[in-house]
Design a protein around this motif. Structure first.
Motif, PDB file in Angstrom:
ATOM      1  N   GLU A 105      19.019  14.341  12.139  1.00 29.44           N
ATOM      2  CA  GLU A 105      18.919  15.796  12.063  1.00 29.44           C
ATOM      3  C   GLU A 105      19.208  16.340  10.675  1.00 29.44           C
ATOM      4  O   GLU A 105      18.714  17.414  10.305  1.00 29.44           O
ATOM      5  CB  GLU A 105      19.865  16.429  13.090  1.00 29.44           C
ATOM      6  CG  GLU A 105      19.426  16.178  14.526  1.00 29.44           C
ATOM      7  CD  GLU A 105      20.269  16.887  15.552  1.00 29.44           C
ATOM      8  OE1 GLU A 105      19.736  17.229  16.613  1.00 29.44           O
ATOM      9  OE2 GLU A 105      21.477  17.087  15.291  1.00 29.44           O
ATOM     10  N   GLY A 130      12.841  17.471   6.362  1.00 29.30           N
ATOM     11  CA  GLY A 130      11.574  17.284   7.056  1.00 29.30           C
ATOM     12  C   GLY A 130      11.486  18.212   8.247  1.00 29.30           C
ATOM     13  O   GLY A 130      12.491  18.443   8.941  1.00 29.30           O
ATOM     14  N   ASP A 131      10.311  18.762   8.490  1.00 25.48           N
ATOM     15  CA  ASP A 131      10.132  19.650   9.632  1.00 25.48           C
ATOM     16  C   ASP A 131      10.336  18.884  10.930  1.00 25.48           C
ATOM     17  O   ASP A 131       9.887  17.744  11.073  1.00 25.48           O
ATOM     18  CB  ASP A 131       8.728  20.259   9.612  1.00 25.48           C
ATOM     19  CG  ASP A 131       8.535  21.219   8.453  1.00 25.48           C
ATOM     20  OD1 ASP A 131       9.541  21.564   7.811  1.00 25.48           O
ATOM     21  OD2 ASP A 131       7.387  21.619   8.188  1.00 25.48           O
ATOM     22  N   LEU A 132      11.019  19.527  11.877  1.00 28.89           N
ATOM     23  CA  LEU A 132      11.357  18.883  13.142  1.00 28.89           C
ATOM     24  C   LEU A 132      10.628  19.593  14.286  1.00 28.89           C
ATOM     25  O   LEU A 132      10.583  20.820  14.341  1.00 28.89           O
ATOM     26  CB  LEU A 132      12.863  18.921  13.375  1.00 28.89           C
ATOM     27  CG  LEU A 132      13.408  18.188  14.613  1.00 28.89           C
ATOM     28  CD1 LEU A 132      14.797  17.627  14.325  1.00 28.89           C
ATOM     29  CD2 LEU A 132      13.485  19.113  15.837  1.00 28.89           C
ATOM     30  N   THR A 133      10.066  18.802  15.183  1.00 26.96           N
ATOM     31  CA  THR A 133       9.459  19.323  16.406  1.00 26.96           C
ATOM     32  C   THR A 133      10.256  18.814  17.596  1.00 26.96           C
ATOM     33  O   THR A 133      10.500  17.609  17.719  1.00 26.96           O
ATOM     34  CB  THR A 133       7.996  18.874  16.537  1.00 26.96           C
ATOM     35  OG1 THR A 133       7.251  19.361  15.422  1.00 26.96           O
ATOM     36  CG2 THR A 133       7.376  19.425  17.819  1.00 26.96           C
ATOM     37  N   HIS A 175      19.981  22.303   8.548  1.00 22.52           N
ATOM     38  CA  HIS A 175      18.593  21.837   8.474  1.00 22.52           C
ATOM     39  C   HIS A 175      17.629  23.010   8.298  1.00 22.52           C
ATOM     40  O   HIS A 175      16.630  22.920   7.591  1.00 22.52           O
ATOM     41  CB  HIS A 175      18.244  21.047   9.735  1.00 22.52           C
ATOM     42  CG  HIS A 175      16.851  20.529   9.762  1.00 22.52           C
ATOM     43  ND1 HIS A 175      15.850  21.144  10.477  1.00 22.52           N
ATOM     44  CD2 HIS A 175      16.278  19.467   9.153  1.00 22.52           C
ATOM     45  CE1 HIS A 175      14.722  20.488  10.319  1.00 22.52           C
ATOM     46  NE2 HIS A 175      14.948  19.460   9.525  1.00 22.52           N
ATOM     47  N   ASN A 191      14.099  23.646   5.939  1.00 26.22           N
ATOM     48  CA  ASN A 191      13.099  22.962   6.764  1.00 26.22           C
ATOM     49  C   ASN A 191      12.741  23.816   7.973  1.00 26.22           C
ATOM     50  O   ASN A 191      13.569  24.579   8.480  1.00 26.22           O
ATOM     51  CB  ASN A 191      13.619  21.601   7.251  1.00 26.22           C
ATOM     52  CG  ASN A 191      14.076  20.712   6.119  1.00 26.22           C
ATOM     53  OD1 ASN A 191      13.279  20.020   5.511  1.00 26.22           O
ATOM     54  ND2 ASN A 191      15.376  20.737   5.834  1.00 26.22           N
ATOM     55  N   ARG A 228      11.767  24.236  11.946  1.00 26.22           N
ATOM     56  CA  ARG A 228      12.010  23.605  13.235  1.00 26.22           C
ATOM     57  C   ARG A 228      11.145  24.315  14.274  1.00 26.22           C
ATOM     58  O   ARG A 228      11.124  25.541  14.346  1.00 26.22           O
ATOM     59  CB  ARG A 228      13.479  23.694  13.636  1.00 26.22           C
ATOM     60  CG  ARG A 228      13.734  23.119  15.052  1.00 26.22           C
ATOM     61  CD  ARG A 228      15.184  23.105  15.419  1.00 26.22           C
ATOM     62  NE  ARG A 228      15.348  22.709  16.821  1.00 26.22           N
ATOM     63  CZ  ARG A 228      16.092  21.704  17.243  1.00 26.22           C
ATOM     64  NH1 ARG A 228      16.736  20.961  16.371  1.00 26.22           N
ATOM     65  NH2 ARG A 228      16.187  21.431  18.525  1.00 26.22           N
ATOM     66  N   SER A 235      12.079  14.509  20.189  1.00 27.36           N
ATOM     67  CA  SER A 235      12.367  15.080  18.872  1.00 27.36           C
ATOM     68  C   SER A 235      11.600  14.259  17.844  1.00 27.36           C
ATOM     69  O   SER A 235      11.688  13.019  17.845  1.00 27.36           O
ATOM     70  CB  SER A 235      13.860  15.027  18.555  1.00 27.36           C
ATOM     71  OG  SER A 235      14.582  15.945  19.334  1.00 27.36           O
ATOM     72  N   TYR A 236      10.876  14.948  16.952  1.00 24.89           N
ATOM     73  CA  TYR A 236       9.987  14.233  16.027  1.00 24.89           C
ATOM     74  C   TYR A 236      10.099  14.807  14.620  1.00 24.89           C
ATOM     75  O   TYR A 236      10.087  16.034  14.436  1.00 24.89           O
ATOM     76  CB  TYR A 236       8.540  14.347  16.508  1.00 24.89           C
ATOM     77  CG  TYR A 236       7.516  13.792  15.534  1.00 24.89           C
ATOM     78  CD1 TYR A 236       7.245  12.423  15.498  1.00 24.89           C
ATOM     79  CD2 TYR A 236       6.838  14.619  14.652  1.00 24.89           C
ATOM     80  CE1 TYR A 236       6.319  11.906  14.595  1.00 24.89           C
ATOM     81  CE2 TYR A 236       5.912  14.106  13.758  1.00 24.89           C
ATOM     82  CZ  TYR A 236       5.658  12.750  13.733  1.00 24.89           C
ATOM     83  OH  TYR A 236       4.750  12.242  12.831  1.00 24.89           O
ATOM     84  N   LYS A 237      10.222  13.914  13.628  1.00 27.31           N
ATOM     85  CA  LYS A 237      10.136  14.282  12.219  1.00 27.31           C
ATOM     86  C   LYS A 237       9.135  13.358  11.540  1.00 27.31           C
ATOM     87  O   LYS A 237       9.293  12.125  11.578  1.00 27.31           O
ATOM     88  CB  LYS A 237      11.496  14.143  11.521  1.00 27.31           C
ATOM     89  CG  LYS A 237      12.400  15.335  11.649  1.00 27.31           C
ATOM     90  CD  LYS A 237      13.614  15.177  10.748  1.00 27.31           C
ATOM     91  CE  LYS A 237      14.562  16.345  10.909  1.00 27.31           C
ATOM     92  NZ  LYS A 237      15.752  16.199  10.044  1.00 27.31           N
ATOM     93  N   LYS A 238       8.136  13.937  10.937  1.00 24.32           N
ATOM     94  CA  LYS A 238       7.100  13.133  10.293  1.00 24.32           C
ATOM     95  C   LYS A 238       7.712  12.265   9.197  1.00 24.32           C
ATOM     96  O   LYS A 238       8.507  12.732   8.380  1.00 24.32           O
ATOM     97  CB  LYS A 238       6.017  14.045   9.703  1.00 24.32           C
ATOM     98  CG  LYS A 238       4.810  13.296   9.174  1.00 24.32           C
ATOM     99  CD  LYS A 238       3.699  14.250   8.789  1.00 24.32           C
ATOM    100  CE  LYS A 238       2.452  13.477   8.347  1.00 24.32           C
ATOM    101  NZ  LYS A 238       1.323  14.386   8.020  1.00 24.32           N
TER     102      LYS A 238
END
Length: 506
Positions: free
Chosen positions: A312, A316-319, A366, A370, A372, A443-446
């Motif tokens: 976390e 990086g953008d988080l989805t 975050h 970035n 979210r 939860s995903y971060k490229k």
């Protein structure tokens, strides 16, 4: 490997776009393309290779990948690693002319074979190999029998051990017989149920059909938490394939075959020296491998909390996708009330209170730099009553941040979501996005990783950062959110949607 092969491998492995590197080097992207396809090489005494190495070392979060790729140990500084990478990129394993020069040099000397003479001092009929008691199984049917023999021996051993499994041979022997496949699964379940653990090195570059079959076979076993999966990051198709199934101190099953050819012979060893030799071979290969995924259950949840904090806090953008807002949207007082009403020890209660505070801090830190995106699929009013008491276990709350605890707590979370939207330009919510499969959170971060939560029994969490698997989840998320593309103008709409949902719950 030549420069273009090494350069292209780095760009693909670390997912570096041509245009980003070109911008950093102040060159046209077409030059990067020519370097990659081998139509042009940078001059070896130019600064380009040094700049490329510096960019790669600075911008990749996966330094371990570089260490493994250039076959070197860890360096103390980025400058040392960049220098080593530069040297690796410009040095071919063998210069183009070395072989030809050696060959022609020997040929010009007219070297003839040594004349045939008997030399008794070199001959010794007393040197005989050690005879081992082994069992040999032939053909695909024999391979199945060998696997049953191996797993049965493990099950018959009362003391738990750690099985070591690897195979890049064709899997026809396993897939062609549905009855055996079922028996294989039952035996592996028995192995894990008895307390044995499994380390397995997966072959990622199998064809899609075999990869899907591997998911079907292994995912149910992963849910036990008794398996550690690995993969070799630089795997390439080889002419000869290998299988090693090893149970230290019990037995070892091994075979080899040419690519795309079923091995006709499989050998089962019980000799402890031979088992140790094969175990050392496996361990040497495992040393070069990386975890395919990390698996967490309630038994090692504190390890997951450490990984989650690191995940976390990384840029990086988080989805985030769930059926309810994240844990940090639950008011602190409500969390404490839930904890004190549980049967947890005072020590555990304090741990989880601190865990919550740490998570909330990470959440807002975050958001400073970035984006979210929380994609939340709220339950319909008419079905909420069936979910009202579904997740009342406090461990579920702590293990899986988006669990619906009660109707009233969900409403409190939504009020917190509204405040976060109003106060943070980087926080975005898509309400009533497409639902995930039952009991799943993502939860995903490229370029960082993906975390998959299974919130139904047995509770389990998967953390994955393999590039191919992350690409698959990125595509999956895009498919689910394709009709709800977010823009800054949607904040007001989302706030209205939340208010409308809340009003309809009364």
């Amino acid at each position: 490997m030549k420069f273009d092969e090494k350069f292209n491998l780095l760009m693909n492995l670390l997912n570096i776009p041509n245009n980003k590197l070109a911008k950093a080097l102040s060159v046209d992207p077409s030059l990067i393309s020519r370097w990659r396809n081998g139509s042009r090489d940078p001059v070896r005494n130019s600064t380009y290779i040094e700049l490329i190495s510096q960019y790669i070392v600075t911008h990749t979060s996966d330094k371990q990948c570089l260490y493994e790729l250039i076959n070197l140990t860890q360096f103390d500084t980025q400058e040392q690693l960049a220098k080593a990478l530069s040297e690796w990129m410009v040095v071919d394993h063998v210069s183009d002319s070395t072989f030809a020069n050696r060959f022609l040099s020997h040929l010009s000397k007219n070297i003839a074979p040594v004349a045939s003479n008997l030399h008794p001092e070199y001959m010794d009929n007393q040197h005989k190999g050690k005879k081992l008691s082994v069992e040999v199984f032939h053909g695909n049917e024999g391979k199945r029998k060998g696997v049953i023999r191996f797993l049965s021996a493990v099950i018959a051993t009362p003391k738990p051990c750690e099985l070591l499994l690897y195979s890049d041979e064709p899997m026809t022997w396993l897939l062609e017989d549905p009855q055996f496949l079922k028996k294989w699964g039952v035996l592996l379940n028995d192995v894990i149920a008895q307390g044995h653990r499994i380390k397995i090195i997966h072959t990622i570059d199998r064809n899609p059909k075999e990869l899907i079959a591997a998911i079907d076979r292994w995912l149910p076993l992963y849910l036990s938490g008794g398996i550690e999966p690995y993969y070799y990051p630089n795997y390439q198709e080889a002419l000869f394939k290998r299988t090693m199934f090893i149970a230290p101190g019990i037995g070892a099953l091994t075979s080899s075959a040419m690519a795309d050819v079923e091995s006709m012979e499989q050998v089962y060893y019980r000799d402890h020296n031979m088992i140790t030799i094969l175990q050392n071979e496996f361990d040497s290969y495992l040393h070069l491998c990386r975890p395919l995924m990390k698996i967490f259950t309630e038994k090692n949840i504190t390890d997951f909390h450490e990984l989650l904090h690191e995940f976390e806090m990384q840029d990086g953008d988080l989805t985030y996708m769930s059926s309810s807002p994240p844990l940090v949207m639950l008011p602190y007082d409500s969390l404490c009330e839930k904890l004190y009403a549980s049967k947890l020890s005072q020590e555990s209660i304090e741990y989880y209170k601190n865990f919550y505070i740490k998570r909330k801090h990470a959440f807002y830190e975050h958001l400073k730099n970035n984006n979210r995106y929380d994609l939340i699929h709220l339950p319909e009013k008419e079905i909420f009553s069936s979910l009202h008491h579904a997740f009342s276990n406090v461990n579920s709350l702590i293990l899986h941040e988006g669990m619906i605890i009660s109707h009233s707590l969900l409403l409190q979370q939504l009020e917190s979501v509204k405040k976060a939207i109003k106060s943070n330009k980087h926080y975005h919510v898509i309400l009533n996005a497409h639902p995930l499969p039952n009991g799943i959170l993502i939860s995903y971060k490229k370029n960082i990783g993906v975390i998959i939560y299974k919130t139904t029994e047995p509770l389990i969490i998967f953390a994955i950062n393999h590039p191919l698997m992350m690409k698959a989840f990125e595509a999956y998320i895009d498919e689910l959110s394709i009709d709800r593309h977010y823009s800054d103008h949607d904040h007001l709409t989302v706030l209205q949607e939340i208010d409308y949902w809340i009003q309809n719950q009364n």
